[in-house]
Design an enzyme around this catalytic site. Structure first.
Site, PDB file in Angstrom:
ATOM      1  N   ASP A  13       0.836  -1.194   0.000  1.00  0.00           N
ATOM      2  CA  ASP A  13       0.000   0.000   0.000  1.00  0.00           C
ATOM      3  C   ASP A  13       0.875   1.249   0.000  1.00  0.00           C
ATOM      4  OD1 ASP A  13      -1.938   1.964   0.415  1.00  0.00           O
ATOM      5  OD2 ASP A  13      -3.052   0.742   1.853  1.00  0.00           O
ATOM      6  N   HIS A  15      -0.545   4.523   0.069  1.00  0.00           N
ATOM      7  CA  HIS A  15      -1.373   5.674   0.437  1.00  0.00           C
ATOM      8  C   HIS A  15      -0.710   6.447   1.574  1.00  0.00           C
ATOM      9  CE1 HIS A  15      -4.381   3.203  -1.668  1.00  0.00           C
ATOM     10  NE2 HIS A  15      -4.899   4.379  -1.995  1.00  0.00           N
TER      11      HIS A  15
END
Length: 149
Positions: A13, A15
């Protein structure tokens, strides 16, 4: 005494916005925050918790693959003699997540102390962590009183 928390986005991930907001909120609340950033491996969480003598590890995941990324997570901490560490996870934890209570139950069974959805206000997590760390401090103080008695 300042409490140290390790913060990171697990797995692949990338983000970064949410983790930056959490870092700022926890620092403003008086925590010493070690932000591991994005694409953090389980080993990096364990190493940072050990190196910084952390009281808590906060895992973020927004891309929906936290179930896979966190498989064996708590065993890694147990292997490093860090079983008493408080662990939180939050975000968009499962692809197609319809019933968050099922997702919460899954991660609680995995060993996380608290599980938050992506809509959780950072203040809620801060208050929960303060309560959880104070509770654990009280338990430790009680245990040391029994030992010294």
């Amino acid at each position: 005494m300042t409490k140290t928390v390790i913060l990171g986005v697990i797995g692949s991930d990338a983000h970064v916005v949410g983790i930056t907001i959490l870092e700022q909120a926890f620092e403003a609340a008086g925590f010493d925050v070690v932000n591991l950033g994005v694409q953090t491996s389980q080993d990096q969480f364990v190493d940072a918790a050990t190196e910084h003598d952390a009281e808590a590890v906060l895992v973020s995941s927004l891309y929906g693959h936290a179930k896979q990324d966190c498989e064996g997570f708590h065993q890694q901490f147990a292997d490093a003699d860090l079983e008493d560490l408080t662990t939180y996870i939050g975000g968009n934890l499962a692809v197609g997540q319809d019933d968050f209570e099922e997702t919460r139950a899954f991660f609680r069974e995995m060993g996380f102390d608290r599980v938050f959805d992506s809509e959780t206000d950072p203040e809620e997590a801060i208050e929960a962590l303060r309560a959880d760390l104070d509770m654990r401090s009280s338990e430790s103080e009680q245990e040391s009183q029994y030992v010294s008695a």
